[in-house]
Design a protein around this motif. Structure first.
Motif, PDB file in Angstrom:
ATOM      1  N   CYS A   7       5.429  44.348  18.777  1.00  0.00           N
ATOM      2  CA  CYS A   7       5.356  45.273  17.649  1.00  0.00           C
ATOM      3  C   CYS A   7       3.894  45.433  17.245  1.00  0.00           C
ATOM      4  O   CYS A   7       3.193  44.435  17.045  1.00  0.00           O
ATOM      5  N   PRO A   8       3.409  46.674  17.123  1.00  0.00           N
ATOM      6  CA  PRO A   8       2.000  46.868  16.751  1.00  0.00           C
ATOM      7  C   PRO A   8       1.682  46.478  15.305  1.00  0.00           C
ATOM      8  O   PRO A   8       0.520  46.324  14.952  1.00  0.00           O
ATOM      9  N   GLN A  12       5.692  40.700  16.670  1.00  0.00           N
ATOM     10  CA  GLN A  12       6.971  40.195  17.169  1.00  0.00           C
ATOM     11  C   GLN A  12       7.441  41.049  18.347  1.00  0.00           C
ATOM     12  O   GLN A  12       7.002  42.184  18.503  1.00  0.00           O
ATOM     13  N   PRO A  13       8.352  40.538  19.181  1.00  0.00           N
ATOM     14  CA  PRO A  13       8.889  41.359  20.275  1.00  0.00           C
ATOM     15  C   PRO A  13       9.568  42.609  19.724  1.00  0.00           C
ATOM     16  O   PRO A  13      10.230  42.570  18.682  1.00  0.00           O
ATOM     17  N   SER A  14       9.387  43.739  20.388  1.00  0.00           N
ATOM     18  CA  SER A  14       9.961  44.995  19.895  1.00  0.00           C
ATOM     19  C   SER A  14      11.468  45.023  20.121  1.00  0.00           C
ATOM     20  O   SER A  14      11.990  44.393  21.033  1.00  0.00           O
ATOM     21  N   ARG A  19      11.933  50.769  18.825  1.00  0.00           N
ATOM     22  CA  ARG A  19      10.803  50.733  19.740  1.00  0.00           C
ATOM     23  C   ARG A  19       9.716  51.717  19.365  1.00  0.00           C
ATOM     24  O   ARG A  19      10.055  52.849  19.038  1.00  0.00           O
ATOM     25  N   PRO A  20       8.494  51.392  19.312  1.00  0.00           N
ATOM     26  CA  PRO A  20       7.834  50.177  19.755  1.00  0.00           C
ATOM     27  C   PRO A  20       7.796  49.085  18.689  1.00  0.00           C
ATOM     28  O   PRO A  20       7.124  48.078  18.859  1.00  0.00           O
ATOM     29  N   PHE A  21       8.496  49.276  17.585  1.00  0.00           N
ATOM     30  CA  PHE A  21       8.474  48.309  16.490  1.00  0.00           C
ATOM     31  C   PHE A  21       9.598  47.296  16.633  1.00  0.00           C
ATOM     32  O   PHE A  21      10.522  47.479  17.419  1.00  0.00           O
ATOM     33  N   CYS A  22       9.556  46.238  15.835  1.00  0.00           N
ATOM     34  CA  CYS A  22      10.582  45.193  15.895  1.00  0.00           C
ATOM     35  C   CYS A  22      11.697  45.437  14.893  1.00  0.00           C
ATOM     36  O   CYS A  22      12.794  44.911  15.035  1.00  0.00           O
ATOM     37  N   SER A  23      11.420  46.234  13.871  1.00  0.00           N
ATOM     38  CA  SER A  23      12.408  46.443  12.811  1.00  0.00           C
ATOM     39  C   SER A  23      12.137  47.757  12.089  1.00  0.00           C
ATOM     40  O   SER A  23      11.087  48.389  12.255  1.00  0.00           O
ATOM     41  N   ARG A  24      13.085  48.134  11.271  1.00  0.00           N
ATOM     42  CA  ARG A  24      12.933  49.337  10.446  1.00  0.00           C
ATOM     43  C   ARG A  24      11.758  49.173   9.480  1.00  0.00           C
ATOM     44  O   ARG A  24      11.027  50.107   9.196  1.00  0.00           O
ATOM     45  N   ARG A  25      11.588  47.960   8.978  1.00  0.00           N
ATOM     46  CA  ARG A  25      10.495  47.691   8.039  1.00  0.00           C
ATOM     47  C   ARG A  25       9.149  48.010   8.665  1.00  0.00           C
ATOM     48  O   ARG A  25       8.321  48.694   8.068  1.00  0.00           O
ATOM     49  N   ASP A  30       4.370  51.598   9.362  1.00  0.00           N
ATOM     50  CA  ASP A  30       3.552  52.491  10.174  1.00  0.00           C
ATOM     51  C   ASP A  30       3.590  53.923   9.636  1.00  0.00           C
ATOM     52  O   ASP A  30       2.557  54.584   9.528  1.00  0.00           O
ATOM     53  N   LEU A  31       4.776  54.395   9.273  1.00  0.00           N
ATOM     54  CA  LEU A  31       4.908  55.740   8.716  1.00  0.00           C
ATOM     55  C   LEU A  31       4.113  55.871   7.419  1.00  0.00           C
ATOM     56  O   LEU A  31       3.435  56.878   7.189  1.00  0.00           O
ATOM     57  N   GLY A  32       4.178  54.842   6.594  1.00  0.00           N
ATOM     58  CA  GLY A  32       3.404  54.848   5.347  1.00  0.00           C
ATOM     59  C   GLY A  32       1.908  54.915   5.604  1.00  0.00           C
ATOM     60  O   GLY A  32       1.163  55.562   4.864  1.00  0.00           O
TER      61      GLY A  32
END
Length: 60
Positions: A7-8, A12-14, A19-25, A30-32
């Motif tokens: 996860c960028p 943590q592993p995506s 993807r490419p993140f590990c969670s909605r949070r 990133d969107l924020g």
């Protein structure tokens, strides 16, 4: 041996669903950052709206 993408945001592993993140949070973080202007592409600075209005008023 498979290498899982990280996860960028937190490292943590995506997760496949985020993807490419590990969670909605982390996706929301990133969107924020995009909305807040943290991520920027360098370039020529654009004139602000007030100086454009002044130019238009000067020409009329």
């Amino acid at each position: 041996m498979t290498h899982s993408a990280k996860c960028p945001i937190c490292g943590q592993p995506s997760a496949t669903a985020y993807r490419p993140f590990c969670s909605r949070r982390c996706a929301d973080v990133d969107l924020g950052r995009w909305f807040g202007g943290t991520y920027r592409i360098p370039g020529e600075q654009l004139p602000d709206a007030e100086s454009e209005k002044a130019e238009i008023n000067d020409k009329t």
